[in-house]
Design a protein around this motif. Structure first.
Motif, PDB file in Angstrom:
ATOM      1  N   SER A  24       0.838  -1.200   0.000  1.00  0.00           N
ATOM      2  CA  SER A  24       0.000   0.000   0.000  1.00  0.00           C
ATOM      3  C   SER A  24       0.873   1.250   0.000  1.00  0.00           C
ATOM      4  N   PRO A  25       0.259   2.416  -0.116  1.00  0.00           N
ATOM      5  CA  PRO A  25       1.055   3.644   0.003  1.00  0.00           C
ATOM      6  C   PRO A  25       1.797   3.716   1.336  1.00  0.00           C
ATOM      7  N   LYS A  26       1.160   3.236   2.396  1.00  0.00           N
ATOM      8  CA  LYS A  26       1.778   3.291   3.723  1.00  0.00           C
ATOM      9  C   LYS A  26       2.934   2.297   3.866  1.00  0.00           C
ATOM     10  N   GLY A  33       4.833   2.546  -0.380  1.00  0.00           N
ATOM     11  CA  GLY A  33       4.832   3.764  -1.178  1.00  0.00           C
ATOM     12  C   GLY A  33       4.139   3.641  -2.521  1.00  0.00           C
ATOM     13  N   SER A  34       3.218   2.681  -2.664  1.00  0.00           N
ATOM     14  CA  SER A  34       2.510   2.544  -3.943  1.00  0.00           C
ATOM     15  C   SER A  34       1.679   3.791  -4.219  1.00  0.00           C
ATOM     16  N   SER A  35       1.421   4.037  -5.485  1.00  0.00           N
ATOM     17  CA  SER A  35       0.714   5.266  -5.855  1.00  0.00           C
ATOM     18  C   SER A  35      -0.586   5.016  -6.607  1.00  0.00           C
ATOM     19  N   PHE A  76      -3.719  -0.817  -3.769  1.00  0.00           N
ATOM     20  CA  PHE A  76      -3.169  -1.610  -2.678  1.00  0.00           C
ATOM     21  C   PHE A  76      -3.652  -3.047  -2.756  1.00  0.00           C
ATOM     22  N   CYS A 125      -7.914  -0.582  -6.866  1.00  0.00           N
ATOM     23  CA  CYS A 125      -7.315   0.535  -7.582  1.00  0.00           C
ATOM     24  C   CYS A 125      -8.382   1.213  -8.421  1.00  0.00           C
ATOM     25  N   LEU A 147      -6.556   4.431  -6.188  1.00  0.00           N
ATOM     26  CA  LEU A 147      -6.712   4.885  -4.813  1.00  0.00           C
ATOM     27  C   LEU A 147      -7.711   6.033  -4.737  1.00  0.00           C
ATOM     28  N   ARG A 203      -3.520   3.037   3.356  1.00  0.00           N
ATOM     29  CA  ARG A 203      -2.548   4.106   3.547  1.00  0.00           C
ATOM     30  C   ARG A 203      -2.058   4.128   4.971  1.00  0.00           C
TER      31      ARG A 203
END
Length: 146
Positions: A34-36, A39-41, A44, A117, A119, A146
Motif C-alpha cells: 500500500s502507500p503506507k 509507497g505505492s501510488s 493496494f 485501484c 486509490l 494508507r
C-alpha cells in the motif's frame, strides 16, 4: 545512485506475519502492499482470511474497483443483489460503487487475495460501510491502504 535513478532500489518485500490484522469489518484483513507500507501510488493489495461462517460486512468503494481471488476455500460474494460462489482458483472484479459482502460458506478456512485501484483521494474516502461492523471495537490498522 538514488531510488529515482535506480527504480530497483524501491522494490520492497512485506511478510504477511509482519502485518497487523484488521478485524473490525470481519475476518482477518491484512493490507500488505500500500502507500503506507511500500509507497505505492495507484492501488493496494492484501490477504483476507475467513473462518467458516465469518464474513466481511457490506460496503462499497466510491473510487476503486476491487479484485478478489480465492486461493483456498469457498466464499459467497454478494454484489448488490447478485450472489456469486467463488472457489479456489477463481476471481471476480467488483466495479466501483457497488455494495458487496463476502461470506465463507464452506467448511474450511478461506484465503483470498484482494487488490483495489485506483486509490481514493484520501484514505477515509476509500471505503463506505453499509451495514453494522461485526467487531467495531477491534483494534488494528484501518483498511484503506494508507
Amino acid at each position: 545512485m538514488t531510488r529515482e535513478s535506480n527504480p530497483a532500489e524501491a522494490v520492497q518485500k512485506i511478510a504477511l506475519q509482519d502485518v497487523t490484522p484488521n478485524r473490525r469489518r470481519g475476518g482477518d484483513i491484512r493490507v500488505l502492499l500500500s502507500p503506507k507500507t511500500v509507497g505505492s501510488s495507484t492501488g493496494f493489495m492484501g490477504i483476507l482470511t475467513l473462518a467458516p461462517g465469518e464474513y466481511v460486512s457490506e460496503h462499497y468503494h466510491p473510487y476503486s474497483e476491487e479484485f478478489l481471488y480465492a486461493v483456498r476455500g469457498t466464499v459467497e460474494a454478494r454484489v448488490e443483489d447478485k450472489k456469486l460462489a467463488v472457489g479456489a482458483g477463481e476471481g471476480i472484479m467488483i466495479p466501483k460503487g457497488l455494495r458487496h459482502r463476502v461470506t465463507n460458506t464452506g467448511v474450511d478456512t478461506a484465503v483470498l487475495v484482494f487488490h483495489l485501484c485506483p486509490l481514493a483521494p484520501r484514505p477515509e474516502l476509500g471505503h463506505v460501510d453499509t451495514e453494522a461492523l461485526p467487531h467495531p471495537d477491534a483494534v488494528g490498522p484501518e483498511v484503506g491502504g494508507r
